[in-house]
Scaffold this motif. Structure first.
Motif, PDB file in Angstrom:
ATOM      1  N   HIS A 202      48.915  63.718  52.200  1.00  0.00           N
ATOM      2  CA  HIS A 202      48.627  63.164  53.512  1.00  0.00           C
ATOM      3  C   HIS A 202      49.134  61.721  53.519  1.00  0.00           C
ATOM      4  O   HIS A 202      48.792  60.934  52.628  1.00  0.00           O
ATOM      5  CB  HIS A 202      47.123  63.154  53.777  1.00  0.00           C
ATOM      6  CG  HIS A 202      46.544  64.506  54.080  1.00  0.00           C
ATOM      7  ND1 HIS A 202      46.784  65.616  53.315  1.00  0.00           N
ATOM      8  CD2 HIS A 202      45.724  64.915  55.090  1.00  0.00           C
ATOM      9  CE1 HIS A 202      46.133  66.658  53.821  1.00  0.00           C
ATOM     10  NE2 HIS A 202      45.485  66.254  54.908  1.00  0.00           N
ATOM     11  N   ALA A 203      49.910  61.376  54.518  1.00  0.00           N
ATOM     12  CA  ALA A 203      50.423  60.009  54.618  1.00  0.00           C
ATOM     13  C   ALA A 203      50.867  59.728  56.044  1.00  0.00           C
ATOM     14  O   ALA A 203      51.378  60.622  56.731  1.00  0.00           O
ATOM     15  CB  ALA A 203      51.598  59.804  53.661  1.00  0.00           C
ATOM     16  N   GLY A 204      50.647  58.486  56.481  1.00  0.00           N
ATOM     17  CA  GLY A 204      51.117  58.094  57.800  1.00  0.00           C
ATOM     18  C   GLY A 204      50.321  58.676  58.946  1.00  0.00           C
ATOM     19  O   GLY A 204      50.859  58.860  60.044  1.00  0.00           O
ATOM     20  N   GLU A 205      49.032  58.966  58.708  1.00  0.00           N
ATOM     21  CA  GLU A 205      48.140  59.363  59.800  1.00  0.00           C
ATOM     22  C   GLU A 205      47.452  58.081  60.294  1.00  0.00           C
ATOM     23  O   GLU A 205      47.785  57.558  61.343  1.00  0.00           O
ATOM     24  CB  GLU A 205      47.101  60.379  59.328  1.00  0.00           C
ATOM     25  CG  GLU A 205      46.118  60.796  60.418  1.00  0.00           C
ATOM     26  CD  GLU A 205      44.945  61.617  59.879  1.00  0.00           C
ATOM     27  OE1 GLU A 205      44.265  62.233  60.707  1.00  0.00           O
ATOM     28  OE2 GLU A 205      44.712  61.621  58.656  1.00  0.00           O
ATOM     29  N   GLU A 206      46.516  57.562  59.526  1.00  0.00           N
ATOM     30  CA  GLU A 206      45.949  56.239  59.801  1.00  0.00           C
ATOM     31  C   GLU A 206      46.644  55.169  58.970  1.00  0.00           C
ATOM     32  O   GLU A 206      46.701  54.001  59.357  1.00  0.00           O
ATOM     33  CB  GLU A 206      44.446  56.224  59.511  1.00  0.00           C
ATOM     34  CG  GLU A 206      43.620  56.986  60.523  1.00  0.00           C
ATOM     35  CD  GLU A 206      42.132  56.692  60.387  1.00  0.00           C
ATOM     36  OE1 GLU A 206      41.459  56.661  61.423  1.00  0.00           O
ATOM     37  OE2 GLU A 206      41.655  56.493  59.260  1.00  0.00           O
ATOM     38  N   ASP A 225      51.973  65.656  54.881  1.00  0.00           N
ATOM     39  CA  ASP A 225      50.951  66.115  55.813  1.00  0.00           C
ATOM     40  C   ASP A 225      50.635  64.974  56.770  1.00  0.00           C
ATOM     41  O   ASP A 225      50.317  63.864  56.343  1.00  0.00           O
ATOM     42  CB  ASP A 225      49.720  66.591  55.047  1.00  0.00           C
ATOM     43  CG  ASP A 225      50.080  67.744  54.112  1.00  0.00           C
ATOM     44  OD1 ASP A 225      50.616  68.747  54.612  1.00  0.00           O
ATOM     45  OD2 ASP A 225      49.868  67.616  52.896  1.00  0.00           O
ATOM     46  N   HIS A 226      50.744  65.240  58.038  1.00  0.00           N
ATOM     47  CA  HIS A 226      50.720  64.253  59.128  1.00  0.00           C
ATOM     48  C   HIS A 226      52.092  63.577  59.171  1.00  0.00           C
ATOM     49  O   HIS A 226      53.061  64.212  59.499  1.00  0.00           O
ATOM     50  CB  HIS A 226      49.578  63.252  58.982  1.00  0.00           C
ATOM     51  CG  HIS A 226      48.218  63.871  59.097  1.00  0.00           C
ATOM     52  ND1 HIS A 226      47.798  64.524  60.241  1.00  0.00           N
ATOM     53  CD2 HIS A 226      47.187  63.946  58.215  1.00  0.00           C
ATOM     54  CE1 HIS A 226      46.562  64.970  60.062  1.00  0.00           C
ATOM     55  NE2 HIS A 226      46.177  64.646  58.834  1.00  0.00           N
ATOM     56  N   GLY A 227      52.162  62.291  58.885  1.00  0.00           N
ATOM     57  CA  GLY A 227      53.456  61.606  58.911  1.00  0.00           C
ATOM     58  C   GLY A 227      53.834  61.035  60.265  1.00  0.00           C
ATOM     59  O   GLY A 227      54.971  60.577  60.451  1.00  0.00           O
ATOM     60  N   ASN A 228      52.900  61.030  61.215  1.00  0.00           N
ATOM     61  CA  ASN A 228      53.194  60.554  62.574  1.00  0.00           C
ATOM     62  C   ASN A 228      53.868  59.184  62.591  1.00  0.00           C
ATOM     63  O   ASN A 228      54.772  58.934  63.385  1.00  0.00           O
ATOM     64  CB  ASN A 228      51.901  60.449  63.395  1.00  0.00           C
ATOM     65  CG  ASN A 228      51.112  61.744  63.455  1.00  0.00           C
ATOM     66  OD1 ASN A 228      50.878  62.384  62.434  1.00  0.00           O
ATOM     67  ND2 ASN A 228      50.687  62.131  64.641  1.00  0.00           N
ATOM     68  N   ILE A 249      52.110  68.373  61.304  1.00  0.00           N
ATOM     69  CA  ILE A 249      51.425  67.575  62.319  1.00  0.00           C
ATOM     70  C   ILE A 249      50.226  68.349  62.873  1.00  0.00           C
ATOM     71  O   ILE A 249      50.288  69.569  63.039  1.00  0.00           O
ATOM     72  CB  ILE A 249      52.402  67.237  63.464  1.00  0.00           C
ATOM     73  CG1 ILE A 249      53.673  66.570  62.914  1.00  0.00           C
ATOM     74  CG2 ILE A 249      51.731  66.373  64.512  1.00  0.00           C
ATOM     75  CD1 ILE A 249      53.473  65.210  62.302  1.00  0.00           C
ATOM     76  N   CYS A 250      49.158  67.628  63.202  1.00  0.00           N
ATOM     77  CA  CYS A 250      47.926  68.272  63.663  1.00  0.00           C
ATOM     78  C   CYS A 250      47.513  67.687  65.019  1.00  0.00           C
ATOM     79  O   CYS A 250      46.764  66.703  65.080  1.00  0.00           O
ATOM     80  CB  CYS A 250      46.823  68.095  62.630  1.00  0.00           C
ATOM     81  SG  CYS A 250      47.274  68.724  60.992  1.00  0.00           S
TER      82      CYS A 250
END
Length: 358
Positions: A202-206, A225-228, A249-250
């Motif tokens: 997980h990285a780049g969500e918050e 996971d995420h990466g937005n 992306i979620c």
């Protein structure tokens, strides 16, 4: 968005073959099952009924969600509990035409409560095996390390997991992102790579885009996971595209946790337009209000996605999965056939058929 058009999107999504790559089993714990298992194990919850549990699913950020998430997991004690949790998820997504799943589980959430690692994983594996036999759904299991704990604790879990080397396809990194950069776990990821496991984080969500750089350069992950927040860095976008690294992306999670102010502002179309291998997933559906079809449908409706963009997300979900090449090709052909056979569906009015200006 008219009700008729929303229904058209929903119908298209329902028939579309999909793979789920970003799902935390503990996050699929529906209130009804939680209450049932708490009674079975004679564990008191601070709620009188299912309605009170649902009312408690109100949070404003990732940490508030995690606090509730870990409290709910406390009722899971026995192999049957973990089987029931996983089986309930599989039955749900099988009804949504999800054909392949790669699910995360958080062993440290349970071992820290005194639940043996073997109890956790064997219950889940039994359910996944039954899913293959009874539902025709292929599945892989990913063991996540909790980043709010220290790396030494993750290494202990690595040694527990290595006993199930052939049953686990990869490892992930989840939990509280801010203040816990991927670089904190470089050693355990190196061990995991040497064990032959696929790597996710997980990285780049918050967390900032720098966390994504650390995940791909230091941890050498196969998937983000995420990466937005990669959109904040053009060099990072180019690197992710060059390496064809998937971004799971979620959408509903992003909306619920206010990663985006409103779902209509979600960056998925921008990610796709940049040539990134982005796909939609449900993350923790019991808490965020929707499984795969809801994530696809609400996202597509809110951002006025075209039919081809919706199908592109499904293609990316198989392309960035850990399935063998020949299995990926089979599903990609199936998607192509499905889109062609539904070419009469005009999901978006002509004036909205353009990618967001970038």
């Amino acid at each position: 968005m008219s009700e008729q058009n929303h229904a058209t999107i929903s119908a298209f999504v329902t028939g579309l073959p999909k793979a789920e790559l970003h799902l935390h089993l503990e996050g699929s714990f529906e209130p009804e099952l939680m209450f049932e298992i708490s009674k079975r194990n004679r564990i008191d919850l601070p709620y009188e009924n299912v309605e009170e549990i649902k009312a408690a699913y109100s949070f404003k950020n990732l940490q508030e969600f995690l606090d509730i998430y870990y409290a709910g997991a406390s009722v899971l004690l026995k192999k049957q509990d973990f089987y029931d949790l996983a089986w309930a998820y599989l039955e749900k997504v099988a009804s949504e035409n999800v054909r392949h799943v790669e699910v995360f589980f958080d062993p440290q959430t349970h071992t820290h409560r005194g639940v043996p690692f073997d109890v956790v994983i064997e219950g889940i594996l039994d359910a996944l095996n039954d899913g293959k036999k009874k539902l025709g759904m292929s599945s892989y299991l990913i063991m996540s390390y909790l980043r709010h704990l220290d790396e030494g604790d993750a290494i202990k879990i690595f040694h527990e997991g290595i006993k199930y080397r052939d049953e686990i396809v990869g490892v992930g990194l989840d939990s509280s992102e801010l203040g816990n950069p991927p670089s904190k776990f470089a050693e355990v990821f190196e061990l995991s790579k040497e064990a032959g496991w696929k790597l996710c984080a997980h990285a780049g969500e918050e967390g900032p885009s720098e966390y994504i750089w650390e995940a791909i350069d230091l941890l050498k992950v196969d998937r983000i996971d995420h990466g937005n927040r990669c959109l904040e860095d053009e060099k990072l976008i180019a690197e992710l595209s060059k390496r064809e690294i998937g971004l799971t992306i979620c959408p509903l999670s992003n909306d619920k946790l206010q990663v985006v102010k409103d779902l209509s502002e979600h960056p998925m179309r921008k990610l796709l337009a940049k040539g990134l291998k982005a796909s939609a997933h449900s993350d923790d559906p019991a808490y965020f209000g929707g499984y795969m079809n809801a994530n696809y449908t609400h996202l597509a409706a809110a951002t006025e996605m075209t039919r081809n963009e919706i199908a592109m997300m499904a293609k990316h979900s198989f392309e960035t999965s850990f399935l063998p090449v020949e299995e990926k090709a089979k599903y990609l052909d199936e998607i192509e056939g499905y889109v062609a056979s539904n070419s009469y569906l005009e999901i978006m009015p002509p004036k909205t058929r353009q990618i967001f200006s970038l």
